[in-house]
Design an enzyme around this catalytic site. Structure first.
Site, mmCIF file in Angstrom:
data_model
loop_
_atom_site.group_PDB
_atom_site.id
_atom_site.type_symbol
_atom_site.label_atom_id
_atom_site.label_comp_id
_atom_site.label_asym_id
_atom_site.label_seq_id
_atom_site.Cartn_x
_atom_site.Cartn_y
_atom_site.Cartn_z
ATOM 1 N N SER A 57 10.565 -9.503 18.605
ATOM 2 C CA SER A 57 11.217 -8.614 19.556
ATOM 3 C C SER A 57 10.264 -7.499 20.001
ATOM 4 O O SER A 57 9.201 -7.788 20.538
ATOM 5 C CB SER A 57 12.509 -8.060 18.948
ATOM 6 O OG SER A 57 13.304 -7.440 19.931
ATOM 7 N N ASP B 264 16.908 -15.823 26.390
ATOM 8 C CA ASP B 264 16.798 -14.821 25.337
ATOM 9 C C ASP B 264 18.059 -13.954 25.295
ATOM 10 O O ASP B 264 18.394 -13.255 26.263
ATOM 11 C CB ASP B 264 15.565 -13.959 25.603
ATOM 12 C CG ASP B 264 15.304 -12.952 24.510
ATOM 13 O OD1 ASP B 264 16.051 -11.955 24.440
ATOM 14 O OD2 ASP B 264 14.366 -13.161 23.714
ATOM 15 N N HIS C 44 17.345 -15.043 19.854
ATOM 16 C CA HIS C 44 16.358 -13.963 19.937
ATOM 17 C C HIS C 44 15.717 -13.797 18.562
ATOM 18 O O HIS C 44 16.399 -13.440 17.599
ATOM 19 C CB HIS C 44 17.021 -12.650 20.370
ATOM 20 C CG HIS C 44 16.056 -11.505 20.534
ATOM 21 N ND1 HIS C 44 15.070 -11.499 21.486
ATOM 22 C CD2 HIS C 44 15.926 -10.337 19.859
ATOM 23 C CE1 HIS C 44 14.388 -10.368 21.406
ATOM 24 N NE2 HIS C 44 14.882 -9.643 20.418
#
Length: 415
Positions: A197, A293, A360
């Site tokens: 991330s 995502d 994600h």
């Protein structure tokens, strides 16, 4: 899979009521911890996870390398052994960003901004696991998780004295690297910089700097997981993520620490987006990303600020509830991502695994990294794809067919 479904139950109330800005980032990260704790506790009889203690970087203060609230940064290190004794994997922690004084003041009272709130023990799973059956290529390496407490993907260098805020991500990065070099990383024969991330964005930003730490004899590569943030138009025609990134870059003094190959012809905010960086990175890099995502869908494409009437609420919570027009919109987002990586993928040194999942971050979770039912593209899972690429056993430039073709995804579903 039972634990994965139960994890979805843990996050649904939080995500449903907290979907934009720093609050969403913070609560999403809390749910990740809840998932780990719940999953491991509920299966304790069958699984004994590795937990690793926090090491404080004692010399960081003299460099001004401090968290948002001025406390010292830290990392979790589990030593390698055998064939991996001189190999190092550095995982940069994720956790969103703060783009205003208000959001950073909030953040500095959390584990994303202060040593005082950080967990003293973290579970190492997925790419950080110490078990060959869970992490076949990196299990016996020296594995490090560098904690994220600056709010600008380890790239800022500024301060706001009136608000009591230190934006020192760039200094934290270098302080950590020097500390780890002193603990043996300087002698590495193999090294991999990874991140998830906001940490996945950081692994792109820092990739060539990481290469420069080592001698030319060291094999160095980088992995970005869930870090391919796109400068996309939101459902209202605005640029929600660009506005956020612009605030981060300006507030935290990020511009001077971005790659010159980009800032010599584009503005700093544009150069905070990976799509404008990846093709010019000299060090081999692997991009692992979900084409849909889930963080970007929820927070960049359809935040509540761009969807005041809640037209996207059901779709964001469960992709199965998306209308035909919403799926078409998401397909255009996927097309954007595929187009962005075209030039990058032409280099034989780079790797790519873009699966058509609503997910994600897939490298730190055991179920998606390496398990009996991990996501596949063709017949290859994520851990094998990354390992083949890193060790030059085989190249990997895998882009999945569009939704709904992939039946192996571990999609995030919220109610």
């Amino acid at each position: 899979m039972t634990n994965l479904l139960l994890w979805s139950v843990l996050v649904i109330g939080i995500l449903g009521s907290c979907c934009n800005g720093y609050e969403y980032d913070e609560y999403l990260n809390k749910t990740e911890v809840s998932f780990q704790d719940f999953a491991f506790k509920s299966s304790a009889a069958a699984y004994n996870p590795l937990t690793v203690g926090l090491t404080i970087i004692q010399g960081a203060g003299s460099r001004g390398a401090v968290c948002l609230d001025g406390t010292l940064p830290g990392y979790h290190l589990h030593r390698g052994y055998g064939s991996g004794a001189n190999s190092w994997l550095i995982q940069l922690e994720g956790g969103g960003w703060c783009d205003t004084v208000r959001s950073c003041v909030y953040r500095k009272k959390t584990r994303r901004g202060s040593l005082n709130y950080m967990e003293k023990q973290l579970v190492f799973s997925g790419i950080l696991s110490n078990k060959a059956e869970e992490n076949p290529d990196f299990f016996n390496w020296n594995r490090v998780k560098l904690r994220y407490c600056d709010g600008a993907s380890f790239a800022g260098d500024s301060e706001d004295k009136a608000a009591g805020l230190q934006f020192r991500g760039q200094r934290i990065w270098w302080a950590a690297m020097e500390d780890l070099k002193a603990k043996g990383m300087r002698y590495a024969n193999q090294a991999l910089l990874s991140g998830c991330s906001a940490g996945g964005l950081a692994s792109i930003l820092k990739c060539d700097d990481f290469r420069g730490i080592f001698s030319s004899r060291t094999k160095v590569k980088c992995l970005s997981d869930g870090g391919l943030f796109l400068n996309a138009v939101d459902v209202a025609g605005g640029r929600t993520l660009r506005n956020m990134f612009g605030g981060v870059v300006k507030l935290q003094g990020v511009g001077k620490n971005l790659p010159r190959s980009c800032t010599n012809h584009l503005d700093p905010t544009t150069c905070f987006f990976p799509e404008n960086l990846i093709a010019s990175i000299q060090t081999p890099i692997f991009l692992l990303n979900a084409a849909y995502d889930s963080w970007q869908v929820t927070t960049s494409l359809a935040p509540s600020s761009a969807d005041p009437h809640g037209y996207w609420t059901a779709c964001k919570a469960n992709y199965a509830h998306c209308s035909a027009s919403q799926i078409q919109y998401l397909q255009r987002f996927r097309d954007h991502m595929v187009n962005v990586v075209q030039r990058f993928s032409r280099s034989p040194k780079n790797g790519l695994f873009i699966n058509s999942c609503f997910a994600h971050c897939q490298s730190e979770r055991q179920d998606t990294w390496f398990s009996d039912n991990s996501p596949l593209i063709g017949n290859k899972g994520i851990a094998l794809a990354v390992g083949d690429w890193y060790f030059d056993r085989a190249g990997c430039k895998a882009i999945d067919c569009p939704y709904p073709c992939d039946k192996t995804c571990h999609n995030l579903v919220f109610r």
